[in-house]
Design a protein around this motif. Sequence first.
Motif, PDB file in Angstrom:
ATOM      1  N   SER A  13       0.916  -1.284  -0.269  1.00 26.00           N
ATOM      2  CA  SER A  13      -0.271  -0.342   0.260  1.00 26.00           C
ATOM      3  C   SER A  13       0.896   1.277  -0.323  1.00 26.00           C
ATOM      4  O   SER A  13       1.989   1.453   0.407  1.00 26.00           O
ATOM      5  CB  SER A  13      -1.147   0.795   0.890  1.00 26.00           C
ATOM      6  N   VAL A  14       0.024   2.535   0.047  1.00 26.40           N
ATOM      7  CA  VAL A  14       0.831   3.443   0.122  1.00 26.40           C
ATOM      8  C   VAL A  14       1.535   3.493   1.275  1.00 26.40           C
ATOM      9  O   VAL A  14       2.283   4.554   1.299  1.00 26.40           O
ATOM     10  CB  VAL A  14       0.133   4.883  -0.692  1.00 26.40           C
ATOM     11  N   ARG A  37       5.229   4.817   2.249  1.00 20.55           N
ATOM     12  CA  ARG A  37       5.548   6.061   3.064  1.00 20.55           C
ATOM     13  C   ARG A  37       5.931   5.241   4.756  1.00 20.55           C
ATOM     14  O   ARG A  37       7.515   5.740   4.893  1.00 20.55           O
ATOM     15  CB  ARG A  37       3.617   6.737   4.287  1.00 20.55           C
ATOM     16  N   ALA A  54       4.639  10.036  -0.267  1.00 25.14           N
ATOM     17  CA  ALA A  54       4.386   8.542  -0.856  1.00 25.14           C
ATOM     18  C   ALA A  54       3.594   8.681  -1.761  1.00 25.14           C
ATOM     19  O   ALA A  54       4.127   7.991  -3.207  1.00 25.14           O
ATOM     20  CB  ALA A  54       3.808   7.876   0.265  1.00 25.14           C
ATOM     21  N   LYS A  55       2.518   8.940  -1.627  1.00 20.98           N
ATOM     22  CA  LYS A  55       1.609   9.701  -3.043  1.00 20.98           C
ATOM     23  C   LYS A  55       1.873   9.680  -4.258  1.00 20.98           C
ATOM     24  O   LYS A  55       1.964   9.434  -5.609  1.00 20.98           O
ATOM     25  CB  LYS A  55       0.243  10.251  -2.295  1.00 20.98           C
ATOM     26  N   MET A 110       5.206   7.096  -5.936  1.00 19.59           N
ATOM     27  CA  MET A 110       4.418   6.040  -6.493  1.00 19.59           C
ATOM     28  C   MET A 110       4.093   5.677  -7.268  1.00 19.59           C
ATOM     29  O   MET A 110       3.453   6.616  -8.569  1.00 19.59           O
ATOM     30  CB  MET A 110       3.423   5.473  -5.248  1.00 19.59           C
ATOM     31  N   VAL A 157       2.293  -0.748  -5.264  1.00 24.16           N
ATOM     32  CA  VAL A 157       2.517  -0.211  -5.458  1.00 24.16           C
ATOM     33  C   VAL A 157       4.474  -0.332  -4.873  1.00 24.16           C
ATOM     34  O   VAL A 157       4.709  -1.358  -5.062  1.00 24.16           O
ATOM     35  CB  VAL A 157       2.299   1.202  -4.395  1.00 24.16           C
TER      36      VAL A 157
END
Length: 195
Positions: free
Chosen positions: A60-61, A65, A88-89, A92, A100
């Motif tokens: 996951s994001v 992170r 992070a968003k 990615m 991701v």
Amino acid sequence: PETKIDWIGTSMGGLLGFRLAGIPGSPIKRMIINDVGPFVPQEALDFIAGYVSRDYEFESVEQLRDFMKQMRGPAYGSVTEEQWLHMAKSNMRPLENGKVTYGYDPQISFMFGKEPVGETVDLWPYWETMTCPALILRGENSTIFPPNVAERMMASGPGQKKETVMEVLEGCGHVPSLMADYQIEMITSWLKETD
């Protein structure tokens, strides 16, 4: 009319900025250099090459992170939880398997092996011919931008002029995030002073 720009160069962006700002007729009016100099020690580049040559997969994001915080936290300096998630968003890309990974071009590791970098590339002539004002930001604990390179910059080229300023950012390595309020204020104040 001739278009002029302000350039903020972080790491590789700073290296590209040296090249562009050091040529005749450069469009760069003012340059902010974030934690890089015209010389980068080979061991530091080897570390980056090893980092970008790995394949990363995260569930996951949020997991990305957490990995970024673990790996880069001490280098980036003061970063809030909201800013970590934003980074992070922004850094990615989704994989076909639903996971991701980092958003940088995976071929960048190929370029490290193919193109000369580090001690084989001499950017000092570009620095020495730059005529624009510069704000140089150096992470206190940076291995990419060691103190001896920073000192040489301030003793040559635009570093000898009053319009070039160097700030050492305490508690940061490579690279300061430029997200902390005091870092933003440092940049905006310098831009106002040199306008």
